[in-house]
Write a protein that holds these residues in place. Sequence first.
Motif, PDB file in Angstrom:
ATOM      1  N   ASN A 126       2.320  -2.016 -13.262  1.00 55.83           N
ATOM      2  CA  ASN A 126       1.056  -1.500 -12.736  1.00 55.83           C
ATOM      3  C   ASN A 126       0.899  -1.964 -11.291  1.00 55.83           C
ATOM      4  O   ASN A 126       1.737  -2.682 -10.762  1.00 55.83           O
ATOM      5  CB  ASN A 126      -0.116  -1.963 -13.612  1.00 55.83           C
ATOM      6  CG  ASN A 126      -0.188  -3.476 -13.718  1.00 55.83           C
ATOM      7  OD1 ASN A 126       0.471  -4.190 -12.981  1.00 55.83           O
ATOM      8  ND2 ASN A 126      -0.980  -3.956 -14.645  1.00 55.83           N
ATOM      9  N   ASN A 127      -0.161  -1.556 -10.646  1.00 62.55           N
ATOM     10  CA  ASN A 127      -0.322  -1.823  -9.213  1.00 62.55           C
ATOM     11  C   ASN A 127      -0.384  -3.301  -8.880  1.00 62.55           C
ATOM     12  O   ASN A 127       0.036  -3.723  -7.817  1.00 62.55           O
ATOM     13  CB  ASN A 127      -1.579  -1.134  -8.693  1.00 62.55           C
ATOM     14  CG  ASN A 127      -1.436   0.368  -8.718  1.00 62.55           C
ATOM     15  OD1 ASN A 127      -0.339   0.887  -8.884  1.00 62.55           O
ATOM     16  ND2 ASN A 127      -2.538   1.061  -8.564  1.00 62.55           N
ATOM     17  N   PHE A 181       3.152  -5.082  -8.288  1.00 63.42           N
ATOM     18  CA  PHE A 181       4.010  -4.750  -7.163  1.00 63.42           C
ATOM     19  C   PHE A 181       4.288  -5.981  -6.320  1.00 63.42           C
ATOM     20  O   PHE A 181       5.356  -6.130  -5.744  1.00 63.42           O
ATOM     21  CB  PHE A 181       3.382  -3.665  -6.282  1.00 63.42           C
ATOM     22  CG  PHE A 181       3.664  -2.275  -6.739  1.00 63.42           C
ATOM     23  CD1 PHE A 181       4.937  -1.745  -6.620  1.00 63.42           C
ATOM     24  CD2 PHE A 181       2.665  -1.486  -7.270  1.00 63.42           C
ATOM     25  CE1 PHE A 181       5.197  -0.459  -7.024  1.00 63.42           C
ATOM     26  CE2 PHE A 181       2.918  -0.214  -7.669  1.00 63.42           C
ATOM     27  CZ  PHE A 181       4.199   0.307  -7.553  1.00 63.42           C
ATOM     28  N   ASP A 233       0.824  -1.211   0.000  1.00 60.15           N
ATOM     29  CA  ASP A 233       0.000   0.000   0.000  1.00 60.15           C
ATOM     30  C   ASP A 233       0.858   1.261   0.000  1.00 60.15           C
ATOM     31  O   ASP A 233       0.530   2.240  -0.677  1.00 60.15           O
ATOM     32  CB  ASP A 233      -0.930   0.015   1.220  1.00 60.15           C
ATOM     33  CG  ASP A 233      -2.037  -1.014   1.122  1.00 60.15           C
ATOM     34  OD1 ASP A 233      -2.314  -1.480  -0.001  1.00 60.15           O
ATOM     35  OD2 ASP A 233      -2.612  -1.349   2.169  1.00 60.15           O
ATOM     36  N   SER A 284       3.830   1.506  -1.304  1.00 57.28           N
ATOM     37  CA  SER A 284       4.404   1.610  -2.641  1.00 57.28           C
ATOM     38  C   SER A 284       3.421   2.183  -3.645  1.00 57.28           C
ATOM     39  O   SER A 284       3.802   2.915  -4.553  1.00 57.28           O
ATOM     40  CB  SER A 284       4.867   0.239  -3.131  1.00 57.28           C
ATOM     41  OG  SER A 284       5.852  -0.259  -2.290  1.00 57.28           O
ATOM     42  N   ILE A 285       2.156   1.851  -3.478  1.00 54.97           N
ATOM     43  CA  ILE A 285       1.145   2.295  -4.435  1.00 54.97           C
ATOM     44  C   ILE A 285       0.682   3.714  -4.127  1.00 54.97           C
ATOM     45  O   ILE A 285       0.651   4.571  -5.014  1.00 54.97           O
ATOM     46  CB  ILE A 285      -0.049   1.310  -4.426  1.00 54.97           C
ATOM     47  CG1 ILE A 285       0.403  -0.037  -4.966  1.00 54.97           C
ATOM     48  CG2 ILE A 285      -1.207   1.863  -5.241  1.00 54.97           C
ATOM     49  CD1 ILE A 285      -0.595  -1.146  -4.754  1.00 54.97           C
ATOM     50  N   SER A 286       0.353   3.997  -2.860  1.00 49.04           N
ATOM     51  CA  SER A 286      -0.260   5.291  -2.549  1.00 49.04           C
ATOM     52  C   SER A 286       0.554   6.162  -1.606  1.00 49.04           C
ATOM     53  O   SER A 286       0.099   7.233  -1.229  1.00 49.04           O
ATOM     54  CB  SER A 286      -1.651   5.070  -1.955  1.00 49.04           C
ATOM     55  OG  SER A 286      -1.564   4.339  -0.760  1.00 49.04           O
TER      56      SER A 286
END
Length: 106
Positions: free
Chosen positions: A62-63, A66, A34, A36-38
């Motif tokens: 893409n997400n 990850f 999370d 890393s994504i947001s």
Amino acid sequence: MLIFFVLLGGIIFGDFNNLSFADLANWDGRHFLDISISGYSEKSKYAFFPLYPILLGFFPFNNASFFYAGILINLLALLGSIYILLLLLKNFNINPVKAVIYLLIF
């Protein structure tokens, strides 16, 4: 062996029908994904060090990918730690094969 424990956890804690390889990303792993994504969007995520999410950010996926980048980073870190362990054991009278096996079991 890890897959066995994931399946065992699915049997014990339920949701056995929806098990997948992504079930390995639980507890802290989910927080790192999370981040890393947001990013550090919540104060509860401040407890996690930023190196792992930064390394995940180097992969242009893409997400959903990850997770696989995290597995690759973990395997590279494991190989690096085995190499450092072997370098350290050159100075001691310890069987390096046993030490690597104990590290992998741990």
